[in-house]
Design a protein around this motif. Structure first.
Motif, PDB file in Angstrom:
ATOM      1  N   ILE A 153      10.339 -45.279 -16.384  1.00  0.00           N
ATOM      2  CA  ILE A 153      10.200 -45.636 -17.568  1.00  0.00           C
ATOM      3  C   ILE A 153      10.813 -46.674 -18.104  1.00  0.00           C
ATOM      4  O   ILE A 153      12.023 -46.713 -18.583  1.00  0.00           O
ATOM      5  N   GLN A 154       9.445 -47.839 -18.533  1.00  0.00           N
ATOM      6  CA  GLN A 154      10.075 -49.394 -19.293  1.00  0.00           C
ATOM      7  C   GLN A 154       9.567 -49.772 -20.825  1.00  0.00           C
ATOM      8  O   GLN A 154       8.997 -50.865 -21.686  1.00  0.00           O
ATOM      9  N   GLY A 155       8.721 -48.797 -21.297  1.00  0.00           N
ATOM     10  CA  GLY A 155       8.012 -48.343 -22.215  1.00  0.00           C
ATOM     11  C   GLY A 155       6.764 -47.515 -21.699  1.00  0.00           C
ATOM     12  O   GLY A 155       6.717 -46.461 -21.536  1.00  0.00           O
ATOM     13  N   VAL A 162      -3.703 -40.288 -18.980  1.00  0.00           N
ATOM     14  CA  VAL A 162      -2.746 -40.499 -20.422  1.00  0.00           C
ATOM     15  C   VAL A 162      -1.844 -41.007 -21.141  1.00  0.00           C
ATOM     16  O   VAL A 162      -1.226 -41.330 -20.155  1.00  0.00           O
ATOM     17  N   ARG A 163      -2.316 -41.456 -22.677  1.00  0.00           N
ATOM     18  CA  ARG A 163      -0.813 -41.866 -22.596  1.00  0.00           C
ATOM     19  C   ARG A 163       0.178 -41.677 -23.403  1.00  0.00           C
ATOM     20  O   ARG A 163      -0.050 -40.142 -23.471  1.00  0.00           O
ATOM     21  N   VAL A 164       1.439 -42.049 -22.908  1.00  0.00           N
ATOM     22  CA  VAL A 164       2.662 -41.491 -23.114  1.00  0.00           C
ATOM     23  C   VAL A 164       3.235 -42.532 -23.830  1.00  0.00           C
ATOM     24  O   VAL A 164       3.726 -43.817 -23.454  1.00  0.00           O
ATOM     25  N   LEU A 165       4.074 -42.675 -24.835  1.00  0.00           N
ATOM     26  CA  LEU A 165       4.697 -43.071 -25.287  1.00  0.00           C
ATOM     27  C   LEU A 165       6.128 -42.675 -25.516  1.00  0.00           C
ATOM     28  O   LEU A 165       6.577 -41.863 -26.435  1.00  0.00           O
ATOM     29  N   PRO A 166       7.001 -43.036 -25.027  1.00  0.00           N
ATOM     30  CA  PRO A 166       8.617 -42.519 -24.723  1.00  0.00           C
ATOM     31  C   PRO A 166       9.008 -42.708 -26.275  1.00  0.00           C
ATOM     32  O   PRO A 166       8.713 -43.579 -27.302  1.00  0.00           O
ATOM     33  N   PRO A 175      21.629 -41.699 -24.849  1.00  0.00           N
ATOM     34  CA  PRO A 175      20.203 -42.903 -25.847  1.00  0.00           C
ATOM     35  C   PRO A 175      19.200 -41.529 -24.528  1.00  0.00           C
ATOM     36  O   PRO A 175      19.817 -41.794 -23.404  1.00  0.00           O
ATOM     37  N   ILE A 176      18.552 -41.013 -25.446  1.00  0.00           N
ATOM     38  CA  ILE A 176      17.493 -40.346 -23.998  1.00  0.00           C
ATOM     39  C   ILE A 176      15.806 -40.050 -24.879  1.00  0.00           C
ATOM     40  O   ILE A 176      15.748 -41.230 -25.779  1.00  0.00           O
ATOM     41  N   LEU A 177      15.580 -39.878 -24.506  1.00  0.00           N
ATOM     42  CA  LEU A 177      13.945 -40.055 -24.569  1.00  0.00           C
ATOM     43  C   LEU A 177      12.837 -38.865 -25.160  1.00  0.00           C
ATOM     44  O   LEU A 177      13.086 -37.655 -24.572  1.00  0.00           O
ATOM     45  N   GLY A 178      12.077 -38.245 -25.698  1.00  0.00           N
ATOM     46  CA  GLY A 178      11.112 -37.816 -27.210  1.00  0.00           C
ATOM     47  C   GLY A 178       9.679 -38.213 -26.237  1.00  0.00           C
ATOM     48  O   GLY A 178      10.301 -39.823 -25.622  1.00  0.00           O
ATOM     49  N   PHE A 179       8.670 -37.737 -26.051  1.00  0.00           N
ATOM     50  CA  PHE A 179       7.785 -38.324 -25.554  1.00  0.00           C
ATOM     51  C   PHE A 179       5.870 -38.108 -26.504  1.00  0.00           C
ATOM     52  O   PHE A 179       6.439 -36.765 -27.011  1.00  0.00           O
ATOM     53  N   ARG A 180       5.864 -38.893 -27.262  1.00  0.00           N
ATOM     54  CA  ARG A 180       4.804 -38.737 -27.824  1.00  0.00           C
ATOM     55  C   ARG A 180       3.309 -38.841 -26.897  1.00  0.00           C
ATOM     56  O   ARG A 180       2.986 -40.036 -26.571  1.00  0.00           O
ATOM     57  N   PHE A 181       2.671 -37.746 -27.620  1.00  0.00           N
ATOM     58  CA  PHE A 181       1.416 -37.623 -26.711  1.00  0.00           C
ATOM     59  C   PHE A 181       0.017 -37.757 -27.749  1.00  0.00           C
ATOM     60  O   PHE A 181      -0.502 -36.503 -28.464  1.00  0.00           O
ATOM     61  N   GLY A 182      -0.438 -38.467 -27.985  1.00  0.00           N
ATOM     62  CA  GLY A 182      -1.466 -38.693 -29.083  1.00  0.00           C
ATOM     63  C   GLY A 182      -0.779 -38.166 -30.587  1.00  0.00           C
ATOM     64  O   GLY A 182       0.220 -38.880 -31.319  1.00  0.00           O
ATOM     65  N   SER A 183      -1.346 -37.008 -31.096  1.00  0.00           N
ATOM     66  CA  SER A 183      -1.530 -36.455 -32.063  1.00  0.00           C
ATOM     67  C   SER A 183      -0.047 -35.523 -32.733  1.00  0.00           C
ATOM     68  O   SER A 183       0.254 -34.713 -33.151  1.00  0.00           O
ATOM     69  N   SER A 197      12.627 -46.114 -33.442  1.00  0.00           N
ATOM     70  CA  SER A 197      11.526 -45.240 -33.945  1.00  0.00           C
ATOM     71  C   SER A 197      11.439 -43.753 -34.925  1.00  0.00           C
ATOM     72  O   SER A 197       9.890 -43.778 -34.184  1.00  0.00           O
ATOM     73  N   TRP A 198      10.942 -44.039 -36.160  1.00  0.00           N
ATOM     74  CA  TRP A 198      10.263 -43.306 -36.557  1.00  0.00           C
ATOM     75  C   TRP A 198       9.159 -44.139 -36.736  1.00  0.00           C
ATOM     76  O   TRP A 198       8.405 -42.937 -36.861  1.00  0.00           O
ATOM     77  N   PRO A 199       9.203 -44.819 -36.361  1.00  0.00           N
ATOM     78  CA  PRO A 199       7.182 -46.044 -36.678  1.00  0.00           C
ATOM     79  C   PRO A 199       6.773 -45.229 -35.152  1.00  0.00           C
ATOM     80  O   PRO A 199       5.608 -45.233 -35.177  1.00  0.00           O
ATOM     81  N   LEU A 200       7.306 -44.909 -34.246  1.00  0.00           N
ATOM     82  CA  LEU A 200       6.259 -44.482 -32.824  1.00  0.00           C
ATOM     83  C   LEU A 200       6.089 -43.198 -33.387  1.00  0.00           C
ATOM     84  O   LEU A 200       5.261 -42.137 -32.804  1.00  0.00           O
ATOM     85  N   VAL A 201       6.653 -42.310 -34.407  1.00  0.00           N
ATOM     86  CA  VAL A 201       5.869 -40.691 -34.122  1.00  0.00           C
ATOM     87  C   VAL A 201       5.599 -41.064 -35.911  1.00  0.00           C
ATOM     88  O   VAL A 201       4.924 -39.676 -36.405  1.00  0.00           O
ATOM     89  N   GLU A 202       5.286 -42.008 -36.622  1.00  0.00           N
ATOM     90  CA  GLU A 202       4.347 -42.223 -38.162  1.00  0.00           C
ATOM     91  C   GLU A 202       3.505 -41.686 -37.376  1.00  0.00           C
ATOM     92  O   GLU A 202       2.276 -41.918 -36.636  1.00  0.00           O
ATOM     93  N   GLY A 203       2.547 -40.596 -38.341  1.00  0.00           N
ATOM     94  CA  GLY A 203       0.838 -39.944 -38.356  1.00  0.00           C
ATOM     95  C   GLY A 203       0.981 -39.138 -37.209  1.00  0.00           C
ATOM     96  O   GLY A 203      -0.058 -38.402 -37.156  1.00  0.00           O
ATOM     97  N   VAL A 204       2.445 -38.008 -36.581  1.00  0.00           N
ATOM     98  CA  VAL A 204       2.154 -37.001 -35.443  1.00  0.00           C
ATOM     99  C   VAL A 204       1.151 -36.010 -36.680  1.00  0.00           C
ATOM    100  O   VAL A 204       1.353 -35.940 -37.920  1.00  0.00           O
ATOM    101  N   ASP A 205       0.437 -35.243 -36.145  1.00  0.00           N
ATOM    102  CA  ASP A 205      -0.390 -34.463 -36.702  1.00  0.00           C
ATOM    103  C   ASP A 205       1.291 -32.946 -36.600  1.00  0.00           C
ATOM    104  O   ASP A 205       1.185 -32.623 -37.609  1.00  0.00           O
ATOM    105  N   THR A 206       1.238 -33.228 -35.106  1.00  0.00           N
ATOM    106  CA  THR A 206       2.207 -31.867 -34.925  1.00  0.00           C
ATOM    107  C   THR A 206       3.677 -32.443 -34.522  1.00  0.00           C
ATOM    108  O   THR A 206       3.523 -33.544 -33.350  1.00  0.00           O
ATOM    109  N   LEU A 207       4.753 -32.087 -34.695  1.00  0.00           N
ATOM    110  CA  LEU A 207       6.303 -32.503 -34.323  1.00  0.00           C
ATOM    111  C   LEU A 207       6.672 -31.395 -33.975  1.00  0.00           C
ATOM    112  O   LEU A 207       6.757 -30.667 -34.575  1.00  0.00           O
TER     113      LEU A 207
END
Ligand code: ZN
Ligand code: ZN
Ligand code: ZN
Length: 276
Positions: A153-155, A162-166, A175-183, A197-207
């Motif tokens: 994983i490099q991004g 299906v798009r996965v955002l580390p 350092p570890i990874l969480g994953f964002r799957f869309g919402s 990393s805060w901007p990467l989880v901006e606008g999530v429906d479910t955390l």
């Protein structure tokens, strides 16, 4: 090993329904803990039975993704009817997140193929040590070995379209990874969210976020710290995971703020993921 680069282009992606099943919501020793006679470990409420942490992200007609291979993977697959795994994503290489890797032999057998697995370079180094027999090339008579296809994983990347955002996190100083799957974002095993990393989880429906217990811990958010992160991210709803036996399900839920609950093994959530 192949390198992954961002491939999703927003213009051609669309939202599709996904179903997220919690296969395990417990901390590394699981709940009940061996030999413990506390009220939560003796509880008869099924919500207080927590296997080791993992989720299944099923995107019908696209991909069946397993996040981490917990030591309870066999039991989890049997309990929740997991019969196909197209890809595995690793958050980090702690034992409670990788030790079930050998169980994927059944999926190799049923699917007649290797399973693409995604992890950072550091995590691969550790997996290669822990599971040396998968990688050492020594022919083995009899029992098979897990067949995996190692991807670094490099991004952001795509699996099965299906798009996965580390989401980089800190687990103590690791350092570890969480994953964002869309919402939906899955942030297990963290004690800090780095600024970037805060901007990467901006606008999530479910955390979904780590909350080990009430008492502070060097490598996990406690409940108060998880609630502070939830307040800052402001999702529509949030679920706590990776709980120790300090947190009884019913008692803890009764004191959590609105729209925040403890996750539990078998909980199913819906999400909208980006697919091409
Ligand atoms: Zn863990
Ligand atoms: Zn206990
Ligand atoms: Zn960990």
């Amino acid at each position: 090993m192949s390198l992954e680069s961002p491939r999703a282009s927003p213009e051609r992606s669309r939202g599709v329904n996904a179903r997220i099943t919690f296969l395990g919501t417990g901390t590394s020793s699981g709940v009940p803990s061996i030999g413990c006679t506390c009220a939560v470990c003796l509880s008869t409420d099924h919500h207080d039975k927590r296997l080791r942490p993992s989720i299944h992200v099923d995107v019908p007609e696209h991909v069946s993704i397993l996040v981490d291979t917990s030591p309870d993977l066999r039991q989890q697959a049997l309990t929740y009817g997991l019969t196909r795994v197209d890809a595995i994503l690793f958050t980090h290489s702690h034992a409670d997140h990788i030790l079930g890797l050998d169980e994927i032999r059944r999926f190799n057998f049923m699917q007649r193929s290797a399973i693409p697995c995604y992890a950072t370079a550091d995590v691969w180094t550790n997996i290669r040590q822990t599971f040396h027999y998968i990688f050492d090339g020594v022919p083995r008579l009899g029992g098979g070995i897990p067949l995996i296809e190692a991807h670094e994983i490099q991004g952001a990347f795509e699996v099965g379209g299906v798009r996965v955002l580390p989401v980089p996190l800190l687990h103590g100083n690791m350092p570890i990874l969480g994953f964002r799957f869309g919402s939906l974002a899955y942030l297990t095993d963290c004690s800090a969210i780095p600024d970037e990393s805060w901007p990467l989880v901006e606008g999530v429906d479910t955390l979904v976020i780590d909350a080990l217990r009430d008492k502070k811990h060097p490598t996990h958010f406690n409940v108060d710290e998880a609630l502070a992160a939830i307040a800052k991210i402001a999702p529509r709803r949030a679920y706590l995971t990776h709980m120790a036996h300090d947190l009884g399900h019913a008692q803890t839920n009764a004191r959590l703020p609105a729209r925040v609950e403890l996750a539990y093994d078998g909980l199913v959530l819906d999400a909208i993921v980006d697919a091409s």
